[in-house]
Design a protein around this motif. Structure first.
Motif, mmCIF file in Angstrom:
data_model
loop_
_atom_site.group_PDB
_atom_site.id
_atom_site.type_symbol
_atom_site.label_atom_id
_atom_site.label_comp_id
_atom_site.label_asym_id
_atom_site.label_seq_id
_atom_site.Cartn_x
_atom_site.Cartn_y
_atom_site.Cartn_z
ATOM 1 N N VAL A 43 0.846 -1.194 0.000
ATOM 2 C CA VAL A 43 0.000 0.000 0.000
ATOM 3 C C VAL A 43 0.882 1.246 0.000
ATOM 4 O O VAL A 43 1.819 1.364 0.793
ATOM 5 C CB VAL A 43 -0.947 0.021 1.214
ATOM 6 C CG1 VAL A 43 -1.833 1.266 1.182
ATOM 7 C CG2 VAL A 43 -1.822 -1.237 1.239
ATOM 8 N N VAL A 44 0.565 2.157 -0.914
ATOM 9 C CA VAL A 44 1.245 3.446 -1.047
ATOM 10 C C VAL A 44 0.179 4.529 -0.977
ATOM 11 O O VAL A 44 -0.978 4.290 -1.331
ATOM 12 C CB VAL A 44 2.008 3.522 -2.393
ATOM 13 C CG1 VAL A 44 2.523 4.924 -2.679
ATOM 14 C CG2 VAL A 44 3.161 2.517 -2.415
ATOM 15 N N ILE A 70 2.057 -4.587 3.326
ATOM 16 C CA ILE A 70 3.358 -3.911 3.343
ATOM 17 C C ILE A 70 3.071 -2.439 3.125
ATOM 18 O O ILE A 70 2.653 -2.035 2.040
ATOM 19 C CB ILE A 70 4.293 -4.446 2.248
ATOM 20 C CG1 ILE A 70 4.523 -5.948 2.414
ATOM 21 C CG2 ILE A 70 5.629 -3.699 2.281
ATOM 22 C CD1 ILE A 70 5.251 -6.584 1.247
ATOM 23 N N ASP A 71 3.240 -1.641 4.155
ATOM 24 C CA ASP A 71 2.973 -0.208 4.077
ATOM 25 C C ASP A 71 4.239 0.495 3.580
ATOM 26 O O ASP A 71 5.232 0.583 4.292
ATOM 27 C CB ASP A 71 2.564 0.320 5.456
ATOM 28 C CG ASP A 71 2.191 1.795 5.450
ATOM 29 O OD1 ASP A 71 2.407 2.462 4.412
ATOM 30 O OD2 ASP A 71 1.689 2.295 6.464
ATOM 31 N N CYS A 72 4.166 0.995 2.338
ATOM 32 C CA CYS A 72 5.330 1.653 1.723
ATOM 33 C C CYS A 72 5.308 3.165 1.931
ATOM 34 O O CYS A 72 6.198 3.863 1.428
ATOM 35 C CB CYS A 72 5.388 1.331 0.237
ATOM 36 S SG CYS A 72 5.496 -0.435 -0.121
ATOM 37 N N PHE A 82 6.089 -0.949 -8.864
ATOM 38 C CA PHE A 82 7.408 -1.522 -8.578
ATOM 39 C C PHE A 82 7.305 -2.548 -7.454
ATOM 40 O O PHE A 82 7.853 -3.657 -7.554
ATOM 41 C CB PHE A 82 8.394 -0.419 -8.205
ATOM 42 C CG PHE A 82 9.710 -0.924 -7.686
ATOM 43 C CD1 PHE A 82 10.666 -1.436 -8.546
ATOM 44 C CD2 PHE A 82 9.990 -0.916 -6.321
ATOM 45 C CE1 PHE A 82 11.881 -1.912 -8.072
ATOM 46 C CE2 PHE A 82 11.200 -1.400 -5.836
ATOM 47 C CZ PHE A 82 12.148 -1.894 -6.715
ATOM 48 N N ALA A 83 6.597 -2.185 -6.388
ATOM 49 C CA ALA A 83 6.445 -3.108 -5.260
ATOM 50 C C ALA A 83 5.735 -4.382 -5.693
ATOM 51 O O ALA A 83 6.152 -5.493 -5.341
ATOM 52 C CB ALA A 83 5.666 -2.421 -4.129
ATOM 53 N N THR A 144 3.468 -4.423 8.050
ATOM 54 C CA THR A 144 4.885 -4.101 8.188
ATOM 55 C C THR A 144 5.177 -2.867 7.340
ATOM 56 O O THR A 144 4.525 -2.632 6.328
ATOM 57 C CB THR A 144 5.781 -5.261 7.732
ATOM 58 O OG1 THR A 144 5.479 -5.587 6.372
ATOM 59 C CG2 THR A 144 5.564 -6.484 8.609
ATOM 60 N N HIS A 145 6.144 -2.105 7.761
ATOM 61 C CA HIS A 145 6.503 -0.867 7.054
ATOM 62 C C HIS A 145 7.814 -1.093 6.299
ATOM 63 O O HIS A 145 8.774 -1.647 6.844
ATOM 64 C CB HIS A 145 6.642 0.295 8.037
ATOM 65 C CG HIS A 145 5.364 0.613 8.752
ATOM 66 N ND1 HIS A 145 4.446 1.513 8.277
ATOM 67 C CD2 HIS A 145 4.843 0.109 9.900
ATOM 68 C CE1 HIS A 145 3.411 1.568 9.098
ATOM 69 N NE2 HIS A 145 3.628 0.726 10.095
ATOM 70 N N ARG A 146 7.828 -0.656 5.050
ATOM 71 C CA ARG A 146 9.028 -0.881 4.226
ATOM 72 C C ARG A 146 9.201 0.275 3.249
ATOM 73 O O ARG A 146 8.276 0.598 2.494
ATOM 74 C CB ARG A 146 8.890 -2.199 3.465
ATOM 75 C CG ARG A 146 10.136 -2.593 2.695
ATOM 76 C CD ARG A 146 10.045 -4.026 2.224
ATOM 77 N NE ARG A 146 11.223 -4.408 1.442
ATOM 78 C CZ ARG A 146 11.402 -5.603 0.895
ATOM 79 N NH1 ARG A 146 10.478 -6.538 1.061
ATOM 80 N NH2 ARG A 146 12.500 -5.864 0.203
#
Length: 445
Positions: A43-44, A70-72, A82-83, A144-146
């Motif tokens: 997620v963005v 995955i929190d981008c 891209f993710a 999770t944050h990435r």
């Protein structure tokens, strides 16, 4: 039953904040999307005031169905592509792209950045929203944050090497959108003198709307290019998946010329590949692609059609008049920043100014898109097709009529309004104007 017709569009979800879209609906969309894809979701979100709370609500919806997020964080739409491609996960970006500040929305993709449109998931999501999301009693997913922004930048820089180009002065108008966040990361350390306009992230768009397709929103960039003697100007839309270009004289570069130029660069690497373009892209594109040993492939307007045909033909590149550029090396997704890097590489390896460089890819005069309100769209198209009986016609997307001497016009219905959109192209301005006026007289009588 809720009326979701204004919210769920052909390619994404988009509506007025507080009226058509809010955190509750976004949370439900997250849950429905998780059930649809059955996998982890990256997620963005963009810089609009509602985007961060919407991103959190979407993540809550996904995790409520037992799937991970995955929190981008902050990023452009192509960051989520891209993710999805690099990590092989589904993706969602909270953005309303170029829409005014009072809007927000969600763009979705499956693993590998495969698009989700009306026929590939959005209709299913709408059905779930209307009927209610089934209860899930298992273990919730986790968040999770990435930060992937630098990995994204490295990936683009591997695709297009700008380290050896001549120094360029580049004016960049981010329109207070995500280009202001992504461009400094991607361009850092390159031989570019970047002169920023409106890099401050502000989803209220205090300077001008983040829609470079509207000429009014290019004026500040055009003035800045002339003022500082820039080699090139770049204009990004709000979510930075599109990029428009201005030459050193301040004149906008036709997107069809960009398509032809980037296609030429890609064909130099992958000889004989297909190149996809849409029905209102200049005829010069198909001519140049053929001359360079490629195979031109014509698609309907819209990213789902473009990406589907690229997959079918294994095309190395695709481009649209609207400033969307798609790359096989980027999971067939559209990315304004990668398109900009191709243009900078082409310009930085020649002594020519940009105006002279793009002139090599411009062969015809175009009308631009002209909208007309029409009561009976199918009837009007049928009438005009009959008027041009004997000419070569096709119905791939609306009505395209090919005329003598390389001239053509396309009339295409709007997906959402009773409009016909006219595009005309001809070898010279007088011929273009004559055809334009003749067709408009028929449409508007």
């Amino acid at each position: 039953m809720r009326d979701l017709s204004k919210l769920i569009k052909a390619y994404d979800i988009r509506g007025l904040v507080g009226e058509e879209i809010d955190t509750d609906i976004v949370r439900e969309v997250g849950a429905a999307f998780a059930r649809l894809v059955g996998t982890t979701v990256a997620v963005v979100h963009d810089m609009r005031p509602s985007s961060e709370p919407f991103s959190q609500a979407f993540a809550e919806g996904v995790t409520s169905q037992g799937h991970d997020v995955i929190d981008c964080g902050l990023g452009s739409t192509d960051l989520v592509y891209f993710a999805a491609g690099r990590l092989n996960v589904a993706g969602a970006v909270i953005t309303a792209s170029h829409n005014p500040a009072r809007y927000n929305g969600i763009k979705l993709c499956r693993p590998g950045a495969t698009p989700v449109g009306q026929d590939t998931g959005l209709a299913d999501i709408r059905t779930m929203l209307e009927n209610g999301i089934p209860a899930y009693t298992g273990t919730p997913g986790t968040v999770t944050h990435r930060d992937l922004a630098h990995a994204y930048a490295d990936y683009l820089r591997d695709l297009v090497d700008l380290s050896g180009i001549r120094p360029l002065k580049v004016a960049v108008d981010a329109a207070n959108g995500m280009g202001g966040h992504m461009v400094p990361i991607v361009f850092d350390g390159l031989p570019l003198e970047v002169v920023p306009l409106y890099f401050e992230l502000d989803g209220t768009f205090p300077n001008h709307e983040a829609n470079p397709l509207d000429p009014a929103n290019l004026v500040d960039l055009q003035n800045k290019v002339r003022e500082i003697g820039a080699d090139i100007g770049l204009a990004f839309d709000g979510d930075a998946d599109r990029c428009f270009f201005v030459d050193e004289t301040g004149i906008p570069v036709p997107p069809s010329a960009i398509v032809a130029l980037i296609a030429t660069r890609e064909l130099a690497k992958v000889s004989g590949s297909a190149i996809v373009y849409n029905v209102i892209t200049s005829r010069a594109v198909s001519e140049i692609v053929t001359e360079r040993g490629g195979v031109p492939a014509r698609a309907r307007v819209g990213h789902t059609f473009m990406k589907a045909l690229m997959a079918e033909r294994d095309a190395v590149f695709g481009g649209e008049h609207s400033g969307h550029y798609y790359f096989r090396d980027f999971w067939r997704a559209d990315t304004g920043t990668l398109a900009a890097m191709h243009m900078l590489a082409a310009l930085g390896t020649t002594d020519k100014p940009l105006s002279a460089l793009v002139a090599e890819y411009t062969r015809y005069v175009a009308s631009g898109e002209i909208n007309s309100e029409v009561a009976d769209v199918p009837g009007t198209l049928a009438e005009i097709e009959e008027k041009y009986v004997g000419a070569e016609t096709d119905r791939l997307d609306g009505l395209t009529v090919s005329l003598d001497g390389g001239a053509w016009f396309n009339l295409r219905p709007s997906n959402t309004e009773p409009l016909l959109r006219l595009n005309v192209e001809a070898p010279d301005a007088d011929t273009m104007a004559r055809i334009r006026d003749d067709v408009l007289a028929l449409v508007r009588r």
